[in-house]
Motif scaffolding. Structure first.
Motif, PDB file in Angstrom:
ATOM      1  N   PRO A  32      -6.881  -0.731  -2.972  1.00 57.83           N
ATOM      2  CA  PRO A  32      -6.475  -2.106  -2.835  1.00 57.83           C
ATOM      3  C   PRO A  32      -7.623  -2.869  -3.316  1.00 57.83           C
ATOM      4  O   PRO A  32      -7.515  -3.893  -4.027  1.00 57.83           O
ATOM      5  CB  PRO A  32      -5.976  -2.384  -1.352  1.00 57.83           C
ATOM      6  N   ALA A  33      -8.856  -2.508  -2.787  1.00 58.66           N
ATOM      7  CA  ALA A  33     -10.288  -3.399  -3.027  1.00 58.66           C
ATOM      8  C   ALA A  33     -10.085  -3.259  -4.902  1.00 58.66           C
ATOM      9  O   ALA A  33     -10.564  -4.443  -5.287  1.00 58.66           O
ATOM     10  CB  ALA A  33     -11.437  -2.933  -2.567  1.00 58.66           C
ATOM     11  N   LYS A  34     -10.004  -2.083  -5.353  1.00 59.19           N
ATOM     12  CA  LYS A  34     -10.061  -2.297  -6.970  1.00 59.19           C
ATOM     13  C   LYS A  34      -9.341  -3.136  -7.436  1.00 59.19           C
ATOM     14  O   LYS A  34      -9.388  -3.745  -8.443  1.00 59.19           O
ATOM     15  CB  LYS A  34     -10.072  -0.711  -7.270  1.00 59.19           C
ATOM     16  N   VAL A  35      -8.153  -3.120  -7.140  1.00 56.96           N
ATOM     17  CA  VAL A  35      -6.978  -3.940  -7.730  1.00 56.96           C
ATOM     18  C   VAL A  35      -7.283  -5.435  -7.571  1.00 56.96           C
ATOM     19  O   VAL A  35      -7.169  -6.051  -8.458  1.00 56.96           O
ATOM     20  CB  VAL A  35      -5.547  -3.573  -6.969  1.00 56.96           C
ATOM     21  N   TYR A  36      -7.671  -5.679  -6.267  1.00 52.71           N
ATOM     22  CA  TYR A  36      -7.867  -7.215  -5.900  1.00 52.71           C
ATOM     23  C   TYR A  36      -9.248  -7.493  -6.935  1.00 52.71           C
ATOM     24  O   TYR A  36      -9.128  -8.661  -7.249  1.00 52.71           O
ATOM     25  CB  TYR A  36      -8.162  -7.496  -4.579  1.00 52.71           C
ATOM     26  N   HIS A  37     -10.175  -6.701  -6.991  1.00 51.74           N
ATOM     27  CA  HIS A  37     -11.388  -7.100  -7.933  1.00 51.74           C
ATOM     28  C   HIS A  37     -10.759  -7.356  -9.427  1.00 51.74           C
ATOM     29  O   HIS A  37     -11.492  -8.274  -9.836  1.00 51.74           O
ATOM     30  CB  HIS A  37     -12.378  -5.828  -7.644  1.00 51.74           C
ATOM     31  N   ALA A  38      -9.991  -6.330  -9.687  1.00 56.67           N
ATOM     32  CA  ALA A  38      -9.547  -6.363 -11.331  1.00 56.67           C
ATOM     33  C   ALA A  38      -8.823  -7.704 -11.325  1.00 56.67           C
ATOM     34  O   ALA A  38      -8.725  -8.539 -12.392  1.00 56.67           O
ATOM     35  CB  ALA A  38      -8.828  -5.359 -11.685  1.00 56.67           C
ATOM     36  N   MET A  39      -8.030  -8.192 -10.473  1.00 53.45           N
ATOM     37  CA  MET A  39      -7.426  -9.435 -10.391  1.00 53.45           C
ATOM     38  C   MET A  39      -7.998 -10.667 -10.136  1.00 53.45           C
ATOM     39  O   MET A  39      -7.683 -11.886 -10.108  1.00 53.45           O
ATOM     40  CB  MET A  39      -6.087  -9.457  -9.471  1.00 53.45           C
ATOM     41  N   GLU A  40      -9.609 -10.375  -9.880  1.00 54.03           N
ATOM     42  CA  GLU A  40     -10.489 -11.471  -9.458  1.00 54.03           C
ATOM     43  C   GLU A  40      -9.832 -12.366  -8.157  1.00 54.03           C
ATOM     44  O   GLU A  40     -10.114 -13.477  -8.123  1.00 54.03           O
ATOM     45  CB  GLU A  40     -10.840 -12.229 -10.659  1.00 54.03           C
ATOM     46  N   LYS A  41      -9.408 -11.494  -7.215  1.00 51.29           N
ATOM     47  CA  LYS A  41      -9.067 -12.069  -6.023  1.00 51.29           C
ATOM     48  C   LYS A  41      -9.839 -11.090  -4.835  1.00 51.29           C
ATOM     49  O   LYS A  41     -10.526 -10.229  -5.068  1.00 51.29           O
ATOM     50  CB  LYS A  41      -7.631 -11.742  -5.563  1.00 51.29           C
ATOM     51  N   ARG A  42      -9.730 -11.514  -3.671  1.00 53.23           N
ATOM     52  CA  ARG A  42     -10.359 -10.926  -2.636  1.00 53.23           C
ATOM     53  C   ARG A  42      -9.145 -10.637  -1.479  1.00 53.23           C
ATOM     54  O   ARG A  42      -8.558 -11.592  -1.255  1.00 53.23           O
ATOM     55  CB  ARG A  42     -11.516 -11.383  -2.151  1.00 53.23           C
ATOM     56  N   GLY A  43      -9.108  -9.661  -0.733  1.00 55.39           N
ATOM     57  CA  GLY A  43      -8.213  -9.537   0.679  1.00 55.39           C
ATOM     58  C   GLY A  43      -8.860 -10.569   1.572  1.00 55.39           C
ATOM     59  O   GLY A  43     -10.054 -10.600   2.092  1.00 55.39           O
ATOM     60  N   ARG A  44      -8.024 -11.322   2.288  1.00 54.66           N
ATOM     61  CA  ARG A  44      -8.340 -12.289   3.000  1.00 54.66           C
ATOM     62  C   ARG A  44      -8.096 -11.859   4.576  1.00 54.66           C
ATOM     63  O   ARG A  44      -9.042 -11.665   5.175  1.00 54.66           O
ATOM     64  CB  ARG A  44      -7.820 -13.720   2.936  1.00 54.66           C
ATOM     65  N   CYS A  45      -6.693 -11.533   4.607  1.00 54.20           N
ATOM     66  CA  CYS A  45      -6.532 -11.088   6.047  1.00 54.20           C
ATOM     67  C   CYS A  45      -6.188  -9.539   5.951  1.00 54.20           C
ATOM     68  O   CYS A  45      -6.106  -8.955   7.030  1.00 54.20           O
ATOM     69  CB  CYS A  45      -5.160 -11.761   6.641  1.00 54.20           C
ATOM     70  N   CYS A  46      -5.818  -9.182   4.867  1.00 49.34           N
ATOM     71  CA  CYS A  46      -6.104  -7.583   4.457  1.00 49.34           C
ATOM     72  C   CYS A  46      -4.786  -7.139   5.009  1.00 49.34           C
ATOM     73  O   CYS A  46      -4.520  -5.996   5.211  1.00 49.34           O
ATOM     74  CB  CYS A  46      -7.122  -6.882   4.833  1.00 49.34           C
ATOM     75  N   GLY A  47      -3.510  -7.906   5.493  1.00 54.13           N
ATOM     76  CA  GLY A  47      -2.372  -7.318   6.199  1.00 54.13           C
ATOM     77  C   GLY A  47      -1.371  -6.901   5.296  1.00 54.13           C
ATOM     78  O   GLY A  47      -0.657  -6.038   5.268  1.00 54.13           O
ATOM     79  N   CYS A  48      -1.852  -7.134   3.884  1.00 56.87           N
ATOM     80  CA  CYS A  48      -0.906  -6.568   2.711  1.00 56.87           C
ATOM     81  C   CYS A  48      -1.258  -5.382   2.246  1.00 56.87           C
ATOM     82  O   CYS A  48      -0.776  -4.683   1.291  1.00 56.87           O
ATOM     83  CB  CYS A  48      -1.057  -7.806   1.585  1.00 56.87           C
ATOM     84  N   PHE A  49      -2.735  -4.906   2.514  1.00 52.82           N
ATOM     85  CA  PHE A  49      -3.125  -3.675   1.917  1.00 52.82           C
ATOM     86  C   PHE A  49      -2.290  -2.350   2.189  1.00 52.82           C
ATOM     87  O   PHE A  49      -2.020  -1.597   1.085  1.00 52.82           O
ATOM     88  CB  PHE A  49      -4.485  -3.453   2.457  1.00 52.82           C
ATOM     89  N   PRO A  50      -1.662  -2.329   3.239  1.00 54.72           N
ATOM     90  CA  PRO A  50      -0.716  -0.953   3.411  1.00 54.72           C
ATOM     91  C   PRO A  50       0.547  -1.132   2.282  1.00 54.72           C
ATOM     92  O   PRO A  50       0.693  -0.213   1.763  1.00 54.72           O
ATOM     93  CB  PRO A  50      -0.243  -1.227   4.906  1.00 54.72           C
ATOM     94  N   ASN A  51       0.850  -2.283   2.078  1.00 51.23           N
ATOM     95  CA  ASN A  51       1.822  -2.453   1.127  1.00 51.23           C
ATOM     96  C   ASN A  51       1.402  -2.450  -0.286  1.00 51.23           C
ATOM     97  O   ASN A  51       2.218  -1.623  -1.123  1.00 51.23           O
ATOM     98  CB  ASN A  51       2.459  -4.013   1.157  1.00 51.23           C
ATOM     99  N   VAL A  52       0.264  -2.634  -0.675  1.00 55.88           N
ATOM    100  CA  VAL A  52      -0.560  -2.445  -1.928  1.00 55.88           C
ATOM    101  C   VAL A  52      -0.624  -1.018  -1.950  1.00 55.88           C
ATOM    102  O   VAL A  52      -0.377  -0.441  -3.297  1.00 55.88           O
ATOM    103  CB  VAL A  52      -1.730  -3.369  -2.019  1.00 55.88           C
ATOM    104  N   VAL A  53      -1.077  -0.398  -1.017  1.00 53.72           N
ATOM    105  CA  VAL A  53      -1.216   1.262  -1.152  1.00 53.72           C
ATOM    106  C   VAL A  53       0.060   1.801  -1.714  1.00 53.72           C
ATOM    107  O   VAL A  53       0.093   2.732  -2.475  1.00 53.72           O
ATOM    108  CB  VAL A  53      -1.726   1.733   0.010  1.00 53.72           C
ATOM    109  N   ASP A  54       1.135   1.647  -0.947  1.00 52.61           N
ATOM    110  CA  ASP A  54       2.608   1.721  -1.313  1.00 52.61           C
ATOM    111  C   ASP A  54       2.786   1.655  -2.760  1.00 52.61           C
ATOM    112  O   ASP A  54       3.628   2.368  -3.549  1.00 52.61           O
ATOM    113  CB  ASP A  54       3.667   1.335  -0.614  1.00 52.61           C
TER     114      ASP A  54
END
Length: 103
Positions: A32-54
């Motif tokens: 997820p961190a690589k995906v967010y970095h590529a989108m030039e975003k950052r995880g804030r609460c990171c509650g979405c990361f499990p869904n991003v992994v899926d």
């Protein structure tokens, strides 16, 4: 579908980013961190990361199915991904500290 309400990121945005990363190197390990970095975003609460992994797993499997990757290559990738996930899970558990109280 809205995946990250903190950054207003949809599943389509994430899938497109994953595909572009896979086009660069189809066997890289995407987190997820690589995906967010590529989108030039950052995880804030990171509650979405499990869904991003899926989404990463689903999109990567579909990518390799469309590209006629061999079963051995796909199996090796999925094994590496699961090992990475387990290593990070163990590291999280080891970092947790139990509350200590002074008597």
């Amino acid at each position: 579908m809205l995946v990250c309400s903190c950054n207003f990121i949809t599943d389509k945005d994430i899938e497109d980013t994953i595909v572009s990363l896979l086009d660069e190197d189809c066997w890289q390990l995407i987190v997820p961190a690589k995906v967010y970095h590529a989108m030039e975003k950052r995880g804030r609460c990171c509650g979405c990361f499990p869904n991003v992994v899926d989404i990463i797993i689903r999109t990567t499997e579909a990518y390799h199915a469309q590209r006629d990757s061999t079963e051995a290559e796909v199996f090796d990738f999925m094994t590496r991904l699961k090992e990475f996930h387990e290593e990070n899970r163990r590291a999280d558990v080891e970092r947790r500290r139990k509350a200590h109280r002074a008597a």
